[in-house]
Write an enzyme that holds these catalytic residues in place. Structure first.
Site, short mmCIF file in Angstrom:
data_model
loop_
_atom_site.label_atom_id
_atom_site.label_comp_id
_atom_site.label_asym_id
_atom_site.label_seq_id
_atom_site.Cartn_x
_atom_site.Cartn_y
_atom_site.Cartn_z
N SER A 1 -3.33 30.13 -13.63
CA SER A 1 -2.45 29.71 -14.74
C SER A 1 -0.96 29.84 -14.43
O SER A 1 -0.19 28.95 -14.81
CB SER A 1 -2.80 30.48 -16.01
OG SER A 1 -4.09 30.11 -16.43
N LYS B 1 -10.69 36.71 -26.20
CA LYS B 1 -10.69 35.49 -27.02
C LYS B 1 -11.12 35.74 -28.47
O LYS B 1 -10.70 35.03 -29.38
CB LYS B 1 -11.58 34.41 -26.39
CG LYS B 1 -10.93 33.75 -25.17
CD LYS B 1 -11.74 32.58 -24.67
CE LYS B 1 -11.04 31.96 -23.47
NZ LYS B 1 -11.70 30.76 -22.96
N ASN C 1 -7.58 30.70 -27.54
CA ASN C 1 -7.05 30.76 -26.17
C ASN C 1 -5.55 30.49 -26.11
O ASN C 1 -4.96 30.52 -25.03
CB ASN C 1 -7.80 29.81 -25.22
CG ASN C 1 -7.28 28.37 -25.31
OD1 ASN C 1 -6.80 27.94 -26.35
ND2 ASN C 1 -7.38 27.65 -24.21
N ASP D 1 -9.41 24.89 -25.30
CA ASP D 1 -10.54 24.71 -24.38
C ASP D 1 -11.38 23.50 -24.79
O ASP D 1 -11.91 22.78 -23.94
CB ASP D 1 -11.47 25.94 -24.39
CG ASP D 1 -10.91 27.10 -23.58
OD1 ASP D 1 -10.12 26.85 -22.65
OD2 ASP D 1 -11.26 28.26 -23.89
N GLY E 1 -26.45 28.21 -20.40
CA GLY E 1 -25.68 29.37 -20.88
C GLY E 1 -25.35 29.20 -22.35
O GLY E 1 -25.29 28.06 -22.87
N GLY F 1 -22.86 31.55 -23.93
CA GLY F 1 -21.79 32.51 -24.21
C GLY F 1 -20.58 31.86 -24.87
O GLY F 1 -20.71 30.84 -25.55
N LEU G 1 -18.29 24.38 -15.24
CA LEU G 1 -17.03 24.91 -15.76
C LEU G 1 -16.30 25.79 -14.74
O LEU G 1 -15.09 25.98 -14.82
CB LEU G 1 -17.29 25.74 -17.04
CG LEU G 1 -16.89 25.08 -18.35
CD1 LEU G 1 -17.59 23.76 -18.53
CD2 LEU G 1 -17.17 25.99 -19.53
N GLY H 1 -14.70 22.82 -12.80
CA GLY H 1 -13.92 22.90 -14.04
C GLY H 1 -12.42 22.92 -13.89
O GLY H 1 -11.72 23.25 -14.84
P1 NAP Z 1 -19.64 34.56 -21.28
O1 NAP Z 1 -19.16 34.50 -22.69
O2 NAP Z 1 -19.85 35.89 -20.63
O3 NAP Z 1 -21.01 33.72 -21.24
C1 NAP Z 1 -21.74 33.56 -20.05
C2 NAP Z 1 -23.13 33.01 -20.34
O4 NAP Z 1 -23.79 32.88 -19.09
C3 NAP Z 1 -24.01 33.89 -21.21
O5 NAP Z 1 -24.86 33.08 -21.98
C4 NAP Z 1 -24.82 34.67 -20.17
O6 NAP Z 1 -26.06 35.11 -20.64
C5 NAP Z 1 -25.04 33.60 -19.14
N1 NAP Z 1 -25.34 34.16 -17.83
C6 NAP Z 1 -24.64 35.10 -17.16
N2 NAP Z 1 -25.25 35.37 -15.98
C7 NAP Z 1 -26.35 34.59 -15.94
C8 NAP Z 1 -27.43 34.44 -14.99
N3 NAP Z 1 -27.44 35.13 -13.84
N4 NAP Z 1 -28.41 33.56 -15.26
C9 NAP Z 1 -28.41 32.85 -16.42
N5 NAP Z 1 -27.45 32.98 -17.38
C10 NAP Z 1 -26.44 33.84 -17.12
O7 NAP Z 1 -18.63 33.78 -20.30
P2 NAP Z 1 -17.75 32.48 -20.64
O8 NAP Z 1 -16.46 32.88 -21.21
O9 NAP Z 1 -18.60 31.53 -21.40
O10 NAP Z 1 -17.44 31.93 -19.16
C11 NAP Z 1 -18.46 31.41 -18.35
C12 NAP Z 1 -17.89 30.68 -17.13
O11 NAP Z 1 -17.11 29.56 -17.53
C13 NAP Z 1 -16.99 31.54 -16.25
O12 NAP Z 1 -17.29 31.28 -14.91
C14 NAP Z 1 -15.59 31.03 -16.57
O13 NAP Z 1 -14.70 31.16 -15.47
C15 NAP Z 1 -15.87 29.56 -16.85
N6 NAP Z 1 -14.85 28.97 -17.73
C16 NAP Z 1 -14.07 27.94 -17.22
C17 NAP Z 1 -13.11 27.36 -18.02
C18 NAP Z 1 -12.27 26.23 -17.45
O14 NAP Z 1 -11.18 25.97 -17.98
N7 NAP Z 1 -12.74 25.54 -16.44
C19 NAP Z 1 -12.90 27.80 -19.34
C20 NAP Z 1 -13.71 28.83 -19.84
C21 NAP Z 1 -14.69 29.41 -19.01
P3 NAP Z 1 -26.29 36.66 -21.00
O15 NAP Z 1 -25.58 36.87 -22.28
O16 NAP Z 1 -27.76 36.78 -21.06
O17 NAP Z 1 -25.67 37.47 -19.88
#
Ligand code: NAP
Length: 277
Positions: free
Chosen positions: A16, A68, A89, A104, A133, A135, A219, A242
């Site tokens: 960023s 967040k 965000n 986002d 996913g 999350g 992403l 992403g």
């Molecule tokens: P989060 O809230 O922690 O959610 C992650 C999700 O992935 C949860 O549902 C989690 O399930 C699941 N997960 C984690 N490990 C896993 C595994 N080994 N197998 C299957 N499912 C799994 O995270 P988030 O904020 O959504 O971010 C997720 C990703 O998106 C990150 O890599 C982040 O860098 C990326 N992102 C990118 C942008 C962009 O601008 N490009 C923006 C936002 C996020 P559990 O709850 O069961 O652990």
């Protein structure tokens, strides 16, 4: 001097500052974009930082994991989109109120449409998406896709987390054992599986083929080609990481703070790539 920045923890990998410093330069503005690493339990530090926006010392902040949701009770007002998603965000002062927004969602949708647009896809009207996913970012992605007319299935390892999404947005829920939905035209990875430094893993099961007409949108933007993206491209499918979403959400936040709509190409150059990669 326009002070901007990012709250999160940890923040070592963030792109960023490069993006926003390039935006400041492109818009001819004097300013800086700083990282403010604040651990998830340090509410006092978070409040102290937000007070610096109220006083005008800081013009705007981005917010990332793990804050967040944490910041919401500390704000005066949420935009409708941030209220609906329950995640912020972007923070700024508006009419004397400390306000939280979420870029986002439009950032993801803008980049997805751009990517689909450059594929000349014959599937444009078959909007069947599979989201991996459930999350924080899955909530934004599902909200964006449903609003754009996609029929969405969410695959998650914790069924209660996916069910929460299903209840809110009337999407379907599946699990990783029944992932093969051959009609799928879009797969979005919202899990961190494959993110640096654990780059040798994929959220897509090794034994499973990709649906034959799917586009893959991961992403994750670090590494620049994740394992799932590499494997999808090898299978002849269009696939992207992403970075475009990161650039779009940053540009939209920057416009909220400064009123300047900066060229995306300029921001891609700041992180050493081009729009169409
Ligand atoms: P989060 O809230 O922690 O959610 C992650 C999700 O992935 C949860 O549902 C989690 O399930 C699941 N997960 C984690 N490990 C896993 C595994 N080994 N197998 C299957 N499912 C799994 O995270 P988030 O904020 O959504 O971010 C997720 C990703 O998106 C990150 O890599 C982040 O860098 C990326 N992102 C990118 C942008 C962009 O601008 N490009 C923006 C936002 C996020 P559990 O709850 O069961 O652990």
């Amino acid at each position: 001097m326009m002070q901007l920045g990012l709250i999160g923890y940890p923040l070592g990998h963030s792109l960023s500052p490069e993006i926003h410093k390039a935006a400041l330069k492109a818009c001819g503005l004097q300013g800086d974009y700083s990282l403010f690493p604040i651990p998830s339990d340090d509410l006092e530090e978070l409040k102290a930082l937000l007070a610096r926006i109220r006083s005008g010392e800081i013009i705007g902040l981005n917010v990332t994991i793990p804050h967040k949701q944490n910041v919401i009770p500390l704000l005066d007002k949420l935009t409708p989109i941030a209220q609906t998603i329950g995640a912020v965000n972007t923070i700024f002062m508006q009419n004397g109120l400390l306000t939280g927004d979420n870029t986002d969602i439009p950032g993801f949708l803008a980049d997805l449409k751009h990517f689909i647009g450059i594929q000349n896809s014959k599937n444009e009207n078959r909007k069947l998406a599979l989201v991996l996913g459930a999350g924080g970012s899955a909530r934004a992605v599902v909200y964006a896709l449903v609003g754009d007319g996609w029929k969405v299935t969410v695959a998650a390892r914790r069924s209660e987390q996916a069910q929460e999404l299903a209840n809110r947005y009337s999407v379907h829920v599946t699990n990783y054992a029944s992932l093969y939905l051959p009609e799928t035209t879009l797969i979005v990875n919202t899990t961190p599986v494959g993110m640096s430094p654990n780059v040798d893993v994929s959220p897509w099961p090794a034994i499973q083929q990709f649906p034959p007409n799917a586009i893959i949108y991961d992403l994750i933007y670090n590494p620049s080609e994740t394992k799932v993206v590499r494997e999808a491209r090898t299978a002849g499918l269009p696939a992207t990481t992403g970075l475009g979403m990161l650039i779009e959400q940053a540009a939209l936040s920057f416009e909220i703070w400064t009123g300047c709509n900066v060229s995306r190409e300029h921001l891609y150059k700041a992180v050493g790539t081009t729009c169409l990669e």
